[in-house]
Motif scaffolding. Structure first.
Motif, PDB file in Angstrom:
ATOM      1  N   THR A   1     -16.563  25.265  39.083  1.00 39.77           N
ATOM      2  CA  THR A   1     -16.652  23.942  38.481  1.00 39.77           C
ATOM      3  C   THR A   1     -16.524  22.908  39.597  1.00 39.77           C
ATOM      4  N   TYR A   2     -17.360  21.878  39.551  1.00 40.07           N
ATOM      5  CA  TYR A   2     -17.356  20.838  40.580  1.00 40.07           C
ATOM      6  C   TYR A   2     -17.396  19.454  39.941  1.00 40.07           C
ATOM      7  N   ARG A   3     -16.611  18.535  40.488  1.00 43.51           N
ATOM      8  CA  ARG A   3     -16.697  17.122  40.126  1.00 43.51           C
ATOM      9  C   ARG A   3     -17.858  16.530  40.914  1.00 43.51           C
ATOM     10  N   ILE A   4     -18.611  15.647  40.295  1.00 51.09           N
ATOM     11  CA  ILE A   4     -19.836  15.150  40.907  1.00 51.09           C
ATOM     12  C   ILE A   4     -19.919  13.623  40.890  1.00 51.09           C
TER      13      ILE A   4
ATOM     14  N   SER B   1     -26.212   5.395  39.940  1.00 52.20           N
ATOM     15  CA  SER B   1     -25.361   4.336  39.388  1.00 52.20           C
ATOM     16  C   SER B   1     -25.634   4.047  37.920  1.00 52.20           C
ATOM     17  N   ASN B   2     -26.792   4.427  37.403  1.00 56.68           N
ATOM     18  CA  ASN B   2     -27.108   4.235  35.985  1.00 56.68           C
ATOM     19  C   ASN B   2     -27.113   5.559  35.218  1.00 56.68           C
ATOM     20  N   TRP B   3     -26.300   6.495  35.649  1.00 52.25           N
ATOM     21  CA  TRP B   3     -26.271   7.840  35.053  1.00 52.25           C
ATOM     22  C   TRP B   3     -26.012   7.803  33.554  1.00 52.25           C
ATOM     23  N   ASN B   4     -25.256   6.815  33.089  1.00 53.30           N
ATOM     24  CA  ASN B   4     -24.839   6.761  31.684  1.00 53.30           C
ATOM     25  C   ASN B   4     -25.826   5.993  30.798  1.00 53.30           C
ATOM     26  N   GLN B   5     -27.012   5.709  31.309  1.00 49.26           N
ATOM     27  CA  GLN B   5     -28.009   4.984  30.517  1.00 49.26           C
ATOM     28  C   GLN B   5     -29.117   5.904  30.027  1.00 49.26           C
ATOM     29  N   GLY B   6     -28.804   7.196  29.919  1.00 46.69           N
ATOM     30  CA  GLY B   6     -29.766   8.137  29.359  1.00 46.69           C
ATOM     31  C   GLY B   6     -30.594   8.838  30.408  1.00 46.69           C
TER      32      GLY B   6
ATOM     33  N   LEU C   1     -15.607   8.158  43.977  1.00 47.42           N
ATOM     34  CA  LEU C   1     -15.120   6.883  43.440  1.00 47.42           C
ATOM     35  C   LEU C   1     -16.279   5.983  42.990  1.00 47.42           C
ATOM     36  N   LEU C   2     -17.467   6.224  43.530  1.00 48.23           N
ATOM     37  CA  LEU C   2     -18.655   5.449  43.160  1.00 48.23           C
ATOM     38  C   LEU C   2     -19.774   6.411  42.790  1.00 48.23           C
ATOM     39  N   ASP C   3     -20.615   6.014  41.879  1.00 51.87           N
ATOM     40  CA  ASP C   3     -21.851   6.750  41.627  1.00 51.87           C
ATOM     41  C   ASP C   3     -22.894   6.104  42.512  1.00 51.87           C
TER      42      ASP C   3
ATOM     43  N   CYS D   1     -29.583  11.639  42.034  1.00 51.74           N
ATOM     44  CA  CYS D   1     -29.229  13.010  42.416  1.00 51.74           C
ATOM     45  C   CYS D   1     -27.818  13.343  41.955  1.00 51.74           C
ATOM     46  N   ILE D   2     -27.424  14.581  42.228  1.00 52.47           N
ATOM     47  CA  ILE D   2     -26.092  15.077  41.900  1.00 52.47           C
ATOM     48  C   ILE D   2     -25.411  15.387  43.223  1.00 52.47           C
ATOM     49  N   ALA D   3     -24.316  14.691  43.532  1.00 50.04           N
ATOM     50  CA  ALA D   3     -23.657  14.823  44.829  1.00 50.04           C
ATOM     51  C   ALA D   3     -22.297  15.485  44.698  1.00 50.04           C
ATOM     52  N   VAL D   4     -21.991  16.327  45.679  1.00 55.14           N
ATOM     53  CA  VAL D   4     -20.709  17.019  45.790  1.00 55.14           C
ATOM     54  C   VAL D   4     -20.232  16.886  47.240  1.00 55.14           C
TER      55      VAL D   4
END
Length: 188
Positions: free
Chosen positions: A68-71, A75-80, A152-154, A159-162
């Motif tokens: 499991t990874y936190r990502i 910045s607009n990931w939550n807009q669909g 701390l920031l998107d 993309c998906i960053a780790v």
């Protein structure tokens, strides 16, 4: 004299920002070194699931969670679902890891097969480019010391960053062809 020091602060910030951009451009050309060896086939994931709502990526094998990874995401990931190039959204749907880049501008990267035919057709009908180059990747080359602070920031373009250490592990555990499902919400 006091007023001169007020001008010094913005000038110093601009110089610092310019140095950071220059450093990033140089490090992007250098790359991030050798990728890790692949894990044994029986240790590799057969599926990836990303839950955007809790900013978590899961590697699974036979429906059992391996890692499991936190990502961080766009910045607009939550807009669909991603609609077009430049919207800074992370797509939603089921795709594949279809190629990898060991010399990416970010520490290693795995390409997500977005856009699929449906994504391309929706964007065409709307008059936009669907965008592309959606990756799972580490931090920009030269910035690996930031580690978990990057969350701390998107900050990605979708993309998906780790972290870099996590990306090395993901690289070794995820072969090309692995299915990746990205959902607004998912719980194991």
């Amino acid at each position: 004299m006091r007023y001169r020091s007020l001008y010094f602060i913005p000038v110093a910030l601009l110089l610092l920002a310019g140095a950071a951009v220059g450093y990033t451009k140089v490090m992007a050309r250098i790359g991030s070194g050798q990728p890790p060896a692949y894990a044994l086939p029986e240790q590799q994931a057969d599926r990836i699931v990303v839950s955007k709502g809790d900013k978590t990526m899961y590697l699974l094998r036979d429906d059992r969670i391996l890692k499991t990874y936190r990502i961080a995401m766009g910045s607009n990931w939550n807009q669909g679902h991603k609609q077009r190039e430049g919207d800074e959204r992370t797509p939603e749907g089921t795709y594949r890891i279809d190629w990898r880049n060991p010399r990416s501008i970010a520490h290693l990267s795995l390409h997500v097969s977005y856009p699929d035919a449906d994504d391309s057709e929706r964007a065409r009908q709307a008059g936009y480019s669907p965008g592309g180059n959606i990756m799972i990747h580490g931090l920009p080359n030269g910035w690996g010391a930031m580690g978990r602070l990057h969350r701390l920031l998107d900050w990605t373009d979708g993309c998906i960053a780790v972290t870099n250490d996590e990306m090395r592990e993901i690289w070794s555990l995820t072969p090309n062809g692995t299915s990746i499902t990205i959902k607004a919400e998912w719980a194991p």
